[in-house]
Motif scaffolding. Structure first.
Motif, PDB file in Angstrom:
ATOM      1  N   GLY A   1       3.955  -8.148   2.772  1.00  9.83           N
ATOM      2  CA  GLY A   1       3.422  -8.046   1.386  1.00  9.83           C
ATOM      3  C   GLY A   1       3.768  -9.335   0.741  1.00  9.83           C
ATOM      4  O   GLY A   1       4.230 -10.541   1.451  1.00  9.83           O
ATOM      5  N   ASN A   2       3.300  -9.625  -0.663  1.00 12.45           N
ATOM      6  CA  ASN A   2       3.239 -10.838  -1.242  1.00 12.45           C
ATOM      7  C   ASN A   2       4.702 -11.460  -1.621  1.00 12.45           C
ATOM      8  O   ASN A   2       5.059 -12.510  -1.921  1.00 12.45           O
ATOM      9  CB  ASN A   2       2.504 -10.907  -2.195  1.00 12.45           C
ATOM     10  CG  ASN A   2       2.540  -9.652  -3.430  1.00 12.45           C
ATOM     11  OD1 ASN A   2       2.711  -8.642  -3.073  1.00 12.45           O
ATOM     12  ND2 ASN A   2       2.975 -10.222  -4.505  1.00 12.45           N
ATOM     13  N   HIS A   3       5.843 -10.399  -1.208  1.00 15.84           N
ATOM     14  CA  HIS A   3       7.199 -10.929  -1.608  1.00 15.84           C
ATOM     15  C   HIS A   3       7.899 -11.076  -0.083  1.00 15.84           C
ATOM     16  O   HIS A   3       9.153 -11.459  -0.346  1.00 15.84           O
ATOM     17  CB  HIS A   3       7.664 -10.215  -2.500  1.00 15.84           C
ATOM     18  CG  HIS A   3       7.216  -9.940  -3.762  1.00 15.84           C
ATOM     19  ND1 HIS A   3       7.482 -11.121  -4.874  1.00 15.84           N
ATOM     20  CD2 HIS A   3       6.556  -9.165  -4.635  1.00 15.84           C
ATOM     21  CE1 HIS A   3       6.801 -10.794  -5.969  1.00 15.84           C
ATOM     22  NE2 HIS A   3       6.350  -9.510  -5.952  1.00 15.84           N
TER      23      HIS A   3
ATOM     24  N   ARG B   1      -1.910   1.933   2.222  1.00 16.42           N
ATOM     25  CA  ARG B   1      -1.778   0.408   1.399  1.00 16.42           C
ATOM     26  C   ARG B   1      -0.363   0.817   0.544  1.00 16.42           C
ATOM     27  O   ARG B   1      -0.049   1.828   0.256  1.00 16.42           O
ATOM     28  CB  ARG B   1      -3.079   0.555   0.662  1.00 16.42           C
ATOM     29  CG  ARG B   1      -3.220   1.752  -0.509  1.00 16.42           C
ATOM     30  CD  ARG B   1      -4.140   1.297  -1.682  1.00 16.42           C
ATOM     31  NE  ARG B   1      -3.171   0.294  -2.234  1.00 16.42           N
ATOM     32  CZ  ARG B   1      -3.492  -0.625  -3.398  1.00 16.42           C
ATOM     33  NH1 ARG B   1      -4.899  -0.479  -3.633  1.00 16.42           N
ATOM     34  NH2 ARG B   1      -2.802  -1.375  -3.975  1.00 16.42           N
TER      35      ARG B   1
ATOM     36  N   ILE C   1      -2.241 -10.285  -0.428  1.00 18.38           N
ATOM     37  CA  ILE C   1      -2.995  -9.930  -1.345  1.00 18.38           C
ATOM     38  C   ILE C   1      -4.118 -11.045  -1.675  1.00 18.38           C
ATOM     39  O   ILE C   1      -3.951 -12.404  -1.398  1.00 18.38           O
ATOM     40  CB  ILE C   1      -2.361  -9.615  -2.683  1.00 18.38           C
ATOM     41  CG1 ILE C   1      -1.550 -10.744  -3.142  1.00 18.38           C
ATOM     42  CG2 ILE C   1      -1.328  -8.561  -2.265  1.00 18.38           C
ATOM     43  CD1 ILE C   1      -0.924 -10.751  -4.409  1.00 18.38           C
TER      44      ILE C   1
ATOM     45  N   ASP D   1       6.290  -5.457   1.396  1.00 23.00           N
ATOM     46  CA  ASP D   1       7.427  -5.839   0.134  1.00 23.00           C
ATOM     47  C   ASP D   1       8.411  -4.874   0.256  1.00 23.00           C
ATOM     48  O   ASP D   1       8.649  -3.773  -0.096  1.00 23.00           O
ATOM     49  CB  ASP D   1       6.514  -5.592  -0.989  1.00 23.00           C
ATOM     50  CG  ASP D   1       5.654  -6.576  -1.708  1.00 23.00           C
ATOM     51  OD1 ASP D   1       5.841  -7.735  -0.983  1.00 23.00           O
ATOM     52  OD2 ASP D   1       5.230  -6.576  -2.997  1.00 23.00           O
TER      53      ASP D   1
ATOM     54  N   HIS E   1       1.751  -1.906  -3.004  1.00 20.59           N
ATOM     55  CA  HIS E   1       1.466  -2.687  -3.695  1.00 20.59           C
ATOM     56  C   HIS E   1       1.278  -2.376  -5.316  1.00 20.59           C
ATOM     57  O   HIS E   1       1.823  -2.832  -6.436  1.00 20.59           O
ATOM     58  CB  HIS E   1       0.125  -3.812  -3.424  1.00 20.59           C
ATOM     59  CG  HIS E   1       0.045  -5.043  -4.212  1.00 20.59           C
ATOM     60  ND1 HIS E   1       1.192  -6.061  -4.476  1.00 20.59           N
ATOM     61  CD2 HIS E   1      -0.917  -5.434  -5.184  1.00 20.59           C
ATOM     62  CE1 HIS E   1       0.689  -6.858  -5.167  1.00 20.59           C
ATOM     63  NE2 HIS E   1      -0.536  -6.528  -5.814  1.00 20.59           N
TER      64      HIS E   1
ATOM     65  N   ARG F   1      -1.354 -15.008   0.197  1.00 25.20           N
ATOM     66  CA  ARG F   1      -2.529 -14.945  -0.647  1.00 25.20           C
ATOM     67  C   ARG F   1      -3.594 -15.519  -0.031  1.00 25.20           C
ATOM     68  O   ARG F   1      -3.531 -16.628   0.647  1.00 25.20           O
ATOM     69  CB  ARG F   1      -2.242 -15.430  -2.017  1.00 25.20           C
ATOM     70  CG  ARG F   1      -1.326 -14.284  -2.757  1.00 25.20           C
ATOM     71  CD  ARG F   1      -0.627 -15.296  -4.071  1.00 25.20           C
ATOM     72  NE  ARG F   1      -0.051 -14.462  -4.964  1.00 25.20           N
ATOM     73  CZ  ARG F   1       1.323 -13.969  -4.841  1.00 25.20           C
ATOM     74  NH1 ARG F   1       2.054 -14.674  -3.753  1.00 25.20           N
ATOM     75  NH2 ARG F   1       1.765 -13.260  -5.911  1.00 25.20           N
TER      76      ARG F   1
ATOM     77  N   HIS G   1      -1.509  -4.361   2.502  1.00 25.05           N
ATOM     78  CA  HIS G   1      -0.654  -4.312   1.420  1.00 25.05           C
ATOM     79  C   HIS G   1      -1.254  -3.890  -0.002  1.00 25.05           C
ATOM     80  O   HIS G   1      -1.086  -2.799  -0.690  1.00 25.05           O
ATOM     81  CB  HIS G   1       0.339  -5.462   1.336  1.00 25.05           C
ATOM     82  CG  HIS G   1       1.211  -5.636   0.060  1.00 25.05           C
ATOM     83  ND1 HIS G   1       2.286  -4.739  -0.045  1.00 25.05           N
ATOM     84  CD2 HIS G   1       1.509  -6.521  -1.001  1.00 25.05           C
ATOM     85  CE1 HIS G   1       2.923  -4.705  -1.016  1.00 25.05           C
ATOM     86  NE2 HIS G   1       2.558  -5.833  -1.792  1.00 25.05           N
ATOM     87  N   ASP G   2      -2.123  -4.849  -0.593  1.00 23.92           N
ATOM     88  CA  ASP G   2      -3.141  -4.495  -1.418  1.00 23.92           C
ATOM     89  C   ASP G   2      -4.220  -3.674  -0.721  1.00 23.92           C
ATOM     90  O   ASP G   2      -4.301  -3.966   0.336  1.00 23.92           O
ATOM     91  CB  ASP G   2      -3.503  -5.796  -2.310  1.00 23.92           C
ATOM     92  CG  ASP G   2      -3.819  -5.453  -3.594  1.00 23.92           C
ATOM     93  OD1 ASP G   2      -4.357  -4.153  -3.866  1.00 23.92           O
ATOM     94  OD2 ASP G   2      -4.554  -6.277  -4.418  1.00 23.92           O
TER      95      ASP G   2
ATOM     96  N   ASP H   1       7.112  -1.187  -0.221  1.00 26.81           N
ATOM     97  CA  ASP H   1       7.757  -1.428  -1.433  1.00 26.81           C
ATOM     98  C   ASP H   1       8.753  -0.745  -1.757  1.00 26.81           C
ATOM     99  O   ASP H   1       9.023  -0.246  -2.781  1.00 26.81           O
ATOM    100  CB  ASP H   1       6.580  -1.093  -2.413  1.00 26.81           C
ATOM    101  CG  ASP H   1       5.334  -1.920  -2.481  1.00 26.81           C
ATOM    102  OD1 ASP H   1       5.155  -2.931  -3.140  1.00 26.81           O
ATOM    103  OD2 ASP H   1       4.255  -1.302  -1.849  1.00 26.81           O
TER     104      ASP H   1
ATOM    105  N   ASP I   1       3.380   3.015  -2.005  1.00 29.06           N
ATOM    106  CA  ASP I   1       4.076   2.110  -2.706  1.00 29.06           C
ATOM    107  C   ASP I   1       5.205   3.003  -3.383  1.00 29.06           C
ATOM    108  O   ASP I   1       5.048   3.844  -4.125  1.00 29.06           O
ATOM    109  CB  ASP I   1       3.364   1.728  -4.047  1.00 29.06           C
ATOM    110  CG  ASP I   1       3.916   0.795  -4.938  1.00 29.06           C
ATOM    111  OD1 ASP I   1       4.009  -0.234  -4.885  1.00 29.06           O
ATOM    112  OD2 ASP I   1       4.468   1.470  -6.003  1.00 29.06           O
TER     113      ASP I   1
END
Length: 269
Positions: free
Chosen positions: A136-138, A238, A175, A101, A240, A184, A208-209, A53, A260
């Motif tokens: 990550g989700n981004h 982890r 995530i 992320d 997120h 996802r 990530h999550d 992150d 994070d």
């Protein structure tokens, strides 16, 4: 691998620019770098750098009139030139664990933008000996969703395991969420994926999550924690969701290191 101590105070804080919610709302922020000690590292290794992150960009002073680079693009050289020497880290191999992320929009006017993070992975690989991580989700790798085609010293994980310098490292990207969205998958698929990885007895699991923990403010996924607690202890990395307390222990002895918006340097006794 077990963390035996982790510094309460940062050994260094790295200034960067964090995005705001509209034009001109960006602000100066700092990334804390912590120092942890583990019971052992593989022979020939000096340290592990662990982070996630890094959603910011370098300062205007650092950019010197050039376009602002992602924080993760400038950080690896700072580790090599400043941070690792300050911790008396030796000149043996350095590995990197990345929990996803690493993108921020260039205009710094929107939080949570998605974009290409290959340059961040490459920057760490250029400065360190190897990189293992998840999405990550981004995170995008190029201009399309999907896993990257890394080779050489960069190892991307999503439901698989790699052995580097004798370390068995597993990872799952993204995530829980609507599968049609970037990185996802359904929560049951996510939990089952974690269980499948743990069946391989990894020493480190990157996600990530990830799990919550029995400490106030340690947000996460209870179902993932319950799955982890059915297996032998391991080290989970982890990101997120930010924890004020970066290190927690689960009922089965598994340690969870939350990185994070922070970086941790792990060295051996």
């Amino acid at each position: 691998m077990r963390i035996t101590s982790l510094s309460d105070e940062p050994v260094q804080e790295i200034r960067f620019l964090n995005a705001g919610k509209r034009p001109g709302d960006f602000y100066s922020d700092s990334l804390p770098v912590l120092h942890g000690v583990v019971d052992a590292l593989p022979e020939g290794m000096s340290a592990l750098v662990v982070t996630a992150d890094l959603q910011g960009r370098e300062t205007f002073e650092s950019a010197r009139g050039q376009p602002l680079r992602l924080l993760g693009e400038v950080l690896p050289a700072m580790f090599v030139d400043e941070i690792l020497p300050s911790l008396n880290v030796g000149n043996q191999r350095i590995g990197v664990l990345m929990a996803g992320d690493f993108y921020t929009v260039p205009t710094l006017d929107r939080r949570g933008g998605s974009g290409d993070v290959r340059s961040v992975w490459q920057a760490f690989a250029d400065q360190m000996d190897w990189v293992v991580g998840v999405a990550g989700n981004h995170d995008l790798f190029g201009d399309k969703a999907g896993p990257p085609r890394f080779s050489g010293s960069m190892h991307f994980l999503d439901g698989d395991l790699v052995t580097v310098d004798g370390l068995r490292i597993a990872g799952i990207s993204g995530i829980p969420g609507e599968p049609r969205r970037l990185w996802r998958r359904h929560i049951n698929d996510f939990v089952d994926g974690v269980g499948s990885l743990l069946c391989e007895s990894p020493e480190i699991v990157i996600m990530h999550d990830g799990p919550d923990a029995p400490v106030p403010g340690c947000r996460g996924l209870a179902l993932v924690r319950e799955m982890i607690e059915q297996f032998d202890p391991t080290l989970v990395v982890r990101g997120h969701a930010h924890w004020d307390t970066p290190l927690a222990e689960l009922a089965n002895g598994t340690q969870v290191l939350n990185v994070d918006a922070r970086a941790v340097v792990l060295t051996a006794n």
